[in-house]
Design an enzyme around this catalytic site. Structure first.
Site, PDB file in Angstrom:
ATOM      1  N   GLN A  78       0.659  -1.210  -0.037  1.00 49.65           N
ATOM      2  CA  GLN A  78       0.087   0.002  -0.132  1.00 49.65           C
ATOM      3  C   GLN A  78       1.112   1.262   0.051  1.00 49.65           C
ATOM      4  OE1 GLN A  78      -3.297   0.014   2.975  1.00 49.65           O
ATOM      5  NE2 GLN A  78      -3.658   2.048   2.277  1.00 49.65           N
ATOM      6  N   PHE A  79       1.128   1.691  -1.254  1.00 48.80           N
ATOM      7  CA  PHE A  79       2.331   2.844  -1.352  1.00 48.80           C
ATOM      8  C   PHE A  79       1.668   4.195  -0.531  1.00 48.80           C
ATOM      9  CE2 PHE A  79      -0.443   3.781  -5.068  1.00 48.80           C
ATOM     10  CZ  PHE A  79      -0.260   5.120  -5.164  1.00 48.80           C
ATOM     11  N   THR A  80       0.112   4.242  -0.477  1.00 46.06           N
ATOM     12  CA  THR A  80      -0.341   5.489  -0.043  1.00 46.06           C
ATOM     13  C   THR A  80       0.147   5.597   1.435  1.00 46.06           C
ATOM     14  OG1 THR A  80      -2.514   4.175   0.311  1.00 46.06           O
ATOM     15  CG2 THR A  80      -2.330   5.222  -1.555  1.00 46.06           C
TER      16      THR A  80
END
Length: 148
Positions: A78-80
């Site tokens: 989850q790069f966010t």
């Protein structure tokens, strides 16, 4: 590197309408990788994750780690989690790891976790994933490598 760790009764991840990873009791772990992260940082995070004592013992106290309860892991990229929200209202993701580097780190984390926990499922890096879970507690921990 950031891990969002959720103690779950069960969790699954779906891509294109197909479940690709599913666990029962254990941890759902969302993983955010920064461009400055290394395998050494990942190892510290994994060590903390697998030793984290947040399952209840016979007295209801959070004294047990994931292996003590035969728990499972579901690891989802989850790069966010790497969002920088300091300026304006639109998050910036410039500090997130480049896709090739972040994917390599994600795969490394999955393989290393398998050395400690018998059942490790995962999502698909870069895919549009649908995550379903039953948070137990709720119990959610943010583990940030900058704080280790």
């Amino acid at each position: 590197m950031k891990f969002v760790i959720q103690r779950v009764n069960h969790a699954s991840v779906e891509v294109d309408g197909k479940v690709i990873g599913s666990i029962q009791k254990g941890f759902l772990v969302f993983v955010g990788v920064y461009d400055s992260d290394t395998k050494e940082i990942a190892d510290k995070m994994i060590n903390k994750l697998v030793k984290m004592r947040i399952f209840a013992d016979e007295n209801g106290k959070t004294n047990l780690d994931i292996n003590s309860v035969n728990g499972q892991l579901l690891i989802v990229s989850q790069f966010t989690l790497c969002a920088d929200c300091r300026k304006g209202n639109r998050p910036s993701f410039t500090g997130a790891g480049a896709p090739d580097m972040a994917n390599d780190m994600y795969e490394y984390i999955i393989e290393r976790c398998r050395e400690f926990v018998p059942v490790v499922e995962h999502g698909e890096f870069g895919a549009d994933m649908k995550v379903d879970l039953s948070n137990d507690g709720p119990f959610t921990i943010l583990l940030d490598s900058n704080e280790l």
